[in-house]
Design an enzyme around this catalytic site. Sequence first.
Site, mmCIF file in Angstrom:
data_model
loop_
_atom_site.group_PDB
_atom_site.id
_atom_site.type_symbol
_atom_site.label_atom_id
_atom_site.label_comp_id
_atom_site.label_asym_id
_atom_site.label_seq_id
_atom_site.Cartn_x
_atom_site.Cartn_y
_atom_site.Cartn_z
ATOM 1 N N VAL A 72 -5.129 4.260 2.386
ATOM 2 C CA VAL A 72 -4.244 4.280 3.547
ATOM 3 C C VAL A 72 -4.053 2.861 4.078
ATOM 4 C CG1 VAL A 72 -3.955 5.156 5.907
ATOM 5 C CG2 VAL A 72 -5.127 6.539 4.213
ATOM 6 N N CYS A 73 -2.820 2.528 4.424
ATOM 7 C CA CYS A 73 -2.520 1.268 5.107
ATOM 8 C C CYS A 73 -1.502 1.597 6.202
ATOM 9 C CB CYS A 73 -1.997 0.214 4.134
ATOM 10 S SG CYS A 73 -0.373 0.585 3.436
ATOM 11 N N ALA A 74 -0.832 0.603 6.725
ATOM 12 C CA ALA A 74 0.116 0.843 7.810
ATOM 13 C C ALA A 74 1.363 1.587 7.352
ATOM 14 C CB ALA A 74 0.503 -0.472 8.479
ATOM 15 N N MET A 104 -0.030 4.978 7.826
ATOM 16 C CA MET A 104 -0.350 5.472 9.168
ATOM 17 C C MET A 104 0.908 5.755 9.976
ATOM 18 S SD MET A 104 -3.593 5.921 9.297
ATOM 19 C CE MET A 104 -4.039 6.036 11.025
#
Length: 176
Positions: free
Chosen positions: A73-75, A101
Amino acid sequence: MTTEDLKLNVSTLSAWLSEGRRVTVLDVRPKSQREEWSIPGSIHADAYDKLKANDPGALDDVNIDRNTPVVTVCAAGRASLQAAELLKQKGYQVYSLEGGMKAWNFAWNTAEVMFGDAKVIQVRRSSKGCLSYIIGSKNEALVIDAALDPQVYLDLAKENRWSIKYVTDTHIHADF
């Protein structure tokens, strides 16, 4: 396997977590972003800068179980896709959260309870803890504190053969 095969949508991850499925959620965002909010139960590797620099050793310090699926998961989904590709090369069963996210912000699920002829559906925005409700009886429904796209409530009403007649907001001042 293509990069498209590595992508996992928010609905699937939300379902996996709700079901209690064994999965490691690996957050690769910078520490400052993770401190703002994160997926409960996720682990962190401050690898964003190394991933951005295409460092093949960006995740060498990460210690995760090879027998458990991993969701990176990242932005927004780009750095986590790079992370997923690196872990795939090391033999992990891995996915990247599509949209990151930003997409997780709109993850939701429901809980239902009956009160006589009325059904109360609690609509829970899992990412932020926001609650809203759709209450229906016979063929009419009321929505309270809508926090998601209106289509979510329209779809729930349709599934229950309700027509939404009323919508109210009890906390207009809230900034979400």
